[in-house]
Structures are given as C-alpha cells and as structure tokens.
Design a protein around this motif. Structure first.
Motif, short mmCIF file in Angstrom:
data_model
loop_
_atom_site.label_atom_id
_atom_site.label_comp_id
_atom_site.label_asym_id
_atom_site.label_seq_id
_atom_site.Cartn_x
_atom_site.Cartn_y
_atom_site.Cartn_z
N ILE A 233 29.04 -1.05 30.48
CA ILE A 233 29.56 -0.64 29.17
C ILE A 233 29.14 -1.64 28.10
O ILE A 233 28.70 -1.26 27.00
CB ILE A 233 31.10 -0.48 29.21
CG1 ILE A 233 31.48 0.69 30.13
CG2 ILE A 233 31.68 -0.29 27.81
CD1 ILE A 233 32.95 0.76 30.48
N VAL A 234 29.24 -2.94 28.43
CA VAL A 234 28.80 -3.98 27.48
C VAL A 234 27.32 -3.82 27.17
O VAL A 234 26.90 -3.97 26.02
CB VAL A 234 29.11 -5.39 28.04
CG1 VAL A 234 28.46 -6.47 27.20
CG2 VAL A 234 30.62 -5.62 28.10
N ARG B 66 21.94 -1.16 15.42
CA ARG B 66 22.60 -1.09 14.12
C ARG B 66 22.26 -2.27 13.22
O ARG B 66 22.18 -2.12 12.00
CB ARG B 66 24.12 -1.04 14.34
CG ARG B 66 24.78 0.05 13.56
CD ARG B 66 26.27 0.17 13.82
NE ARG B 66 26.49 0.76 15.14
CZ ARG B 66 27.41 0.35 16.00
NH1 ARG B 66 28.21 -0.63 15.69
NH2 ARG B 66 27.54 0.93 17.16
N ILE C 127 25.47 -1.03 27.25
CA ILE C 127 25.27 0.14 26.39
C ILE C 127 25.71 -0.16 24.96
O ILE C 127 24.97 0.11 24.00
CB ILE C 127 26.02 1.36 26.97
CG1 ILE C 127 25.38 1.78 28.30
CG2 ILE C 127 26.05 2.51 25.98
CD1 ILE C 127 26.23 2.74 29.12
N LYS C 128 26.89 -0.73 24.82
CA LYS C 128 27.40 -1.04 23.47
C LYS C 128 26.57 -2.13 22.80
O LYS C 128 26.35 -2.10 21.58
CB LYS C 128 28.88 -1.44 23.52
CG LYS C 128 29.80 -0.32 23.95
CD LYS C 128 29.69 0.84 22.98
CE LYS C 128 30.57 1.99 23.39
NZ LYS C 128 30.44 3.14 22.49
N GLU D 67 23.56 -0.57 21.35
CA GLU D 67 23.93 0.16 20.13
C GLU D 67 24.07 -0.81 18.95
O GLU D 67 23.59 -0.52 17.84
CB GLU D 67 25.23 0.93 20.34
CG GLU D 67 25.11 2.13 21.26
CD GLU D 67 26.45 2.79 21.55
OE1 GLU D 67 27.48 2.42 20.93
OE2 GLU D 67 26.48 3.68 22.41
N VAL D 68 24.74 -1.93 19.18
CA VAL D 68 24.92 -2.92 18.12
C VAL D 68 23.57 -3.48 17.69
O VAL D 68 23.31 -3.65 16.49
CB VAL D 68 25.88 -4.05 18.56
CG1 VAL D 68 25.88 -5.20 17.58
CG2 VAL D 68 27.28 -3.52 18.75
#
Length: 163
Positions: free
Chosen positions: A104-105, A115, A107-108, A111-112
């Motif tokens: 999860i870390v 961004r 994937i996130k 994403e960050v």
C-alpha cells in the motif's frame, strides 16, 4: 531458497555501505554549512535540503535492513511463549501483514511522486519526486526483506545463523 536469501543479504550489505556513504556525506555537508554560516558568514542554502533528502533515504534503507535482521521494534511475548510451529505461523502472519502494508505504501508513494513531479525543491531546484522516490524505493526494499524473513522462517533452523 537459501540462494535467494544470500543474494538479498549481499544486496543489503551494499545497501548498508550506501547508507554509510549517505550519513558521511550528510555529516560533511552539515559541518560545512555550520562552518560557512558562522565563520565565513555565507550560508549554503542547498546544504540543509541535501542533508534532509539524504536522511530520508537513509531512514528507508535502514528500515529495510533492520527488518531483514528482525531488529525492528516488536512485541514477542506471545511468540516466545508458544511452540516452534505456532511461533513460525505468528511471525509469518505478522510479516505478511507488514508486506501488505508496504505494498500500500508503494502504491501511494508512486501516486505522491507523480503528483509532486512538477514541483521543485527550494534550494537545489530538483524535482520533488526525487525526494519522494524514497517512499516507493523504501517500500520495495521493505517488501523484499519482509519476504526474505518469511523465507528464512521456513528454510533456516532457529539458532542457525545465516551468513
């Protein structure tokens, strides 16, 4: 499977060397920042930023190596008071949950990174994705080392040291 563990451990030795280099560079940069600011009156605006980025990477790399050697903080009262097979199961489940969290870390973190790619750091003018890349890189390293711990639970007998 022991071959996989050996390669992961060799990789972790290089990772430890990289962490040492990062800490050394960070120490030298901070020393020169203090010297430059207080003795020469010329602050180095990029030094604090570089030191911060190096520390972020060092923390993620260090967490992965610590996980591999099972040196992260843990409560093992229950695991130590049960049979060997139950202990193995408990540690497998705990590491499995950790691996899911690290996925999860990862994937996130990606994403960050996406961004913040267009943002640049204030002093060094690097894309902020360079700093934030520590998150997915660290997550991958943690996943690899978490898998290594699980493999070791089933391939190396307790008390036997893996070199």
């Amino acid at each position: 499977m022991r071959v996989v563990l050996r390669y992961i451990d060799i990789f972790n030795k290089y990772l430890t060397i990289i962490m040492g280099l990062f800490l050394g560079i960070m120490s030298v940069v901070i020393f020169f920042q203090v010297f430059s600011r207080f003795f020469l009156g010329l602050p180095l605006p990029w030094s604090e930023e570089l030191a911060r980025f190096l520390m972020i990477y060092t923390v993620f790399f260090g967490a992965a190596v610590a996980l591999r050697h099972q040196k992260l903080i843990a409560i093992e009262v229950i695991a130590e008071s049960v049979s060997k097979n139950t202990r193995r199961l408990i540690k497998t489940v705990a590491n499995g949950i950790g691996i899911v969290f690290f996925i999860i870390v990862l994937i996130k973190g990606l994403e960050v990174m996406e961004r913040v790619h267009n943002q640049v750091s204030a002093a060094m003018q690097l894309p902020m994705s360079v700093a934030y890349a520590a998150i997915p890189i660290g997550a991958v390293l943690l996943i690899i080392n978490g898998i290594a711990v699980i493999i070791e639970l089933y391939t190396v007998e307790e008390g036997e040291a893996e070199s």
